[in-house]
Design a protein around this motif. Structure first.
Motif, PDB file in Angstrom:
ATOM      1  N   PHE A  73      44.903  93.384  51.992  1.00 30.26           N
ATOM      2  CA  PHE A  73      44.599  93.911  53.319  1.00 30.26           C
ATOM      3  C   PHE A  73      43.170  93.551  53.710  1.00 30.26           C
ATOM      4  N   VAL A  74      43.038  92.725  54.755  1.00 28.55           N
ATOM      5  CA  VAL A  74      41.718  92.288  55.223  1.00 28.55           C
ATOM      6  C   VAL A  74      41.676  92.435  56.748  1.00 28.55           C
ATOM      7  N   PRO A  75      41.382  93.623  57.257  1.00 31.38           N
ATOM      8  CA  PRO A  75      41.382  93.815  58.715  1.00 31.38           C
ATOM      9  C   PRO A  75      40.233  93.076  59.382  1.00 31.38           C
ATOM     10  N   ARG A  76      40.448  92.680  60.622  1.00 27.98           N
ATOM     11  CA  ARG A  76      39.404  92.036  61.419  1.00 27.98           C
ATOM     12  C   ARG A  76      38.775  93.114  62.313  1.00 27.98           C
ATOM     13  N   PHE A  77      37.587  93.564  61.946  1.00 23.91           N
ATOM     14  CA  PHE A  77      36.902  94.606  62.715  1.00 23.91           C
ATOM     15  C   PHE A  77      36.069  93.972  63.825  1.00 23.91           C
ATOM     16  N   ALA A  78      36.432  94.243  65.072  1.00 19.67           N
ATOM     17  CA  ALA A  78      35.638  93.794  66.220  1.00 19.67           C
ATOM     18  C   ALA A  78      34.820  94.951  66.784  1.00 19.67           C
ATOM     19  N   ARG A  79      35.512  96.023  67.167  1.00 14.56           N
ATOM     20  CA  ARG A  79      34.794  97.197  67.676  1.00 14.56           C
ATOM     21  C   ARG A  79      35.688  98.427  67.601  1.00 14.56           C
ATOM     22  N   ILE A  80      35.043  99.600  67.577  1.00 16.41           N
ATOM     23  CA  ILE A  80      35.747 100.875  67.671  1.00 16.41           C
ATOM     24  C   ILE A  80      35.110 101.763  68.735  1.00 16.41           C
ATOM     25  N   LYS A  81      34.065 101.229  69.389  1.00 12.54           N
ATOM     26  CA  LYS A  81      33.382 101.996  70.426  1.00 12.54           C
ATOM     27  C   LYS A  81      32.719 101.026  71.402  1.00 12.54           C
ATOM     28  N   GLY A  92      34.837  88.061  61.521  1.00 12.26           N
ATOM     29  CA  GLY A  92      35.433  86.842  60.977  1.00 12.26           C
ATOM     30  C   GLY A  92      35.903  86.967  59.551  1.00 12.26           C
ATOM     31  N   LEU A  93      36.030  88.202  59.053  1.00 14.33           N
ATOM     32  CA  LEU A  93      36.324  88.405  57.631  1.00 14.33           C
ATOM     33  C   LEU A  93      37.619  87.723  57.166  1.00 14.33           C
ATOM     34  N   PRO A  94      38.748  87.844  57.902  1.00 20.29           N
ATOM     35  CA  PRO A  94      39.960  87.133  57.442  1.00 20.29           C
ATOM     36  C   PRO A  94      39.764  85.623  57.368  1.00 20.29           C
ATOM     37  N   ASP A  95      38.994  85.066  58.326  1.00 22.31           N
ATOM     38  CA  ASP A  95      38.733  83.625  58.304  1.00 22.31           C
ATOM     39  C   ASP A  95      37.854  83.241  57.119  1.00 22.31           C
ATOM     40  N   ILE A  96      36.861  84.098  56.828  1.00 22.93           N
ATOM     41  CA  ILE A  96      35.987  83.845  55.682  1.00 22.93           C
ATOM     42  C   ILE A  96      36.807  83.828  54.396  1.00 22.93           C
ATOM     43  N   ILE A  97      37.708  84.796  54.259  1.00 15.68           N
ATOM     44  CA  ILE A  97      38.530  84.885  53.038  1.00 15.68           C
ATOM     45  C   ILE A  97      39.465  83.685  52.922  1.00 15.68           C
ATOM     46  N   GLU A  98      40.177  83.366  53.996  1.00 16.70           N
ATOM     47  CA  GLU A  98      41.122  82.254  53.937  1.00 16.70           C
ATOM     48  C   GLU A  98      40.421  80.917  53.770  1.00 16.70           C
ATOM     49  N   GLY A  99      39.138  80.857  54.183  1.00 15.96           N
ATOM     50  CA  GLY A  99      38.389  79.615  54.041  1.00 15.96           C
ATOM     51  C   GLY A  99      37.738  79.447  52.686  1.00 15.96           C
TER      52      GLY A  99
END
Length: 333
Positions: A73-81, A92-99
């Protein structure tokens, strides 16, 4: 089907929500466990060299999770507020992991969290991508998230009642909620506000258990997550504008709250080397501490931080606070 939730980054804040949600859907949730040197070494080897230590640690946990589960599980956090955002690395966390982690291809579950005002990240639409990946109905997603949100609200209530994040997580795992929670004892002779992102403060390997070390020295601890969000933001009103990053504002707002708290004798800011947002938060906290007349120190951590150095800094700060407090008592007497 097994899904691994990396024991890193916002795990410390959102794990009860995610754990409950995926279990309600029928997944077997795998916790990758506390950070070890082996996990850090795996992450450091896979990640780009100049990225911050928390992302290297997260990468190591992803590798660990892929060894024991079907998905990670690697959610992409952009904003919550609105109008604040997360650090670009979170975006960019999912992209960092897949890369950087070859075996992650096709095995990453990465919902996009882009909410205007939803700290609980409990909107079912965030997780609708699971309907395409695994065939869950929208109703199943909605019911699972409803249960998860109930659990997460109770988890946050534990922290607002004075439990640090790690102790609240322990209470969640043992099923001890607010109705069973005894009053938090404050037995120490001094109180320190320990401020910093949860993944810096509560990763026992990278921070070398700074909270436990302080408690062992007889110190009462207060942390940012004990301060309700609305209280933290109220303390930011005297600024012309807030910072761009949500949890940076939460940490700063909590710091301002504690600087006005007569129980707090000093402030420690735990920060990761190379963190851009924290460089700004740290300067604000240092300035405001000078204005408030309260002692302040920074503990900057990375994968090379030595335990001896950390212990010396902590013991010196605690000793200074005690001497200052005793001097004030002597003046009164």
């Amino acid at each position: 089907m097994k899904i691994a939730i990396p024991h890193s980054l916002l795990y410390y804040y959102y794990f009860p929500l995610w754990d409950t949600f995926f279990k309600e859907l029928g997944f077997e949730v795998v916790d990758t466990g506390p950070t070890t040197k082996g996990i850090l070494d795996k992450g450091s080897k896979a990640a780009v060299a100049d990225i911050c230590a928390p992302i290297k640690i997260f990468t190591g946990h992803v590798i660990e999770g892929l060894n024991v589960a079907d998905y990670v599980f690697v959610p992409r956090f952009a904003r919550i507020k609105k109008p604040e955002y997360f650090c670009p690395k979170f975006m960019g966390l999912p992209d960092i992991i897949e890369g950087t982690v070859e075996e992650s291809k096709g095995r990453v579950i990465s919902p996009i969290i882009n909410e205007k005002n939803n700290e609980n990240i409990s909107s079912p639409k965030i997780y609708e991508m699971l309907t395409e990946m695994f065939g869950f109905s929208h109703r199943e997603i909605r019911l699972a998230m409803r249960k998860a949100e109930e659990v997460f609200k109770r988890f946050k209530n534990l922290m607002n009642k004075g439990l640090s994040c790690d102790k609240a997580l322990d209470s969640y795992r043992r099923g001890i909620w607010e109705e069973n929670l005894k009053k938090v004892k404050k037995d120490g002779d001094i109180t320190i506000a320990v401020l910093g992102y949860v993944y810096d403060v509560y990763d026992s390997f990278i921070s070398m258990d700074v909270i436990k070390k302080l408690e062992a020295l007889g110190v009462n601890i207060k942390t940012f997550e004990m301060v309700p969000q609305e209280v933290a933001y109220n303390n930011l009103k005297h600024y012309r504008k807030r910072l761009f990053w949500t949890f940076s504002n939460r940490v700063l707002g909590a710091g301002l709250h504690y600087l006005k708290d007569p129980e707090v004798d000093g402030v420690i800011h735990v920060t990761a080397f190379g963190c851009g947002p924290d460089a700004i938060v740290g300067r604000f906290l240092q300035y405001e501490s000078d204005v408030a007349g309260k002692p302040f120190t920074t503990l900057r951590v990375d994968e090379h931080t030595g335990e001896g150095h950390m212990i010396t800094r902590i013991e010196a700060f605690v000793d200074m606070l005690r001497r200052k407090k005793w001097a004030k008592l002597s003046e009164v007497l």
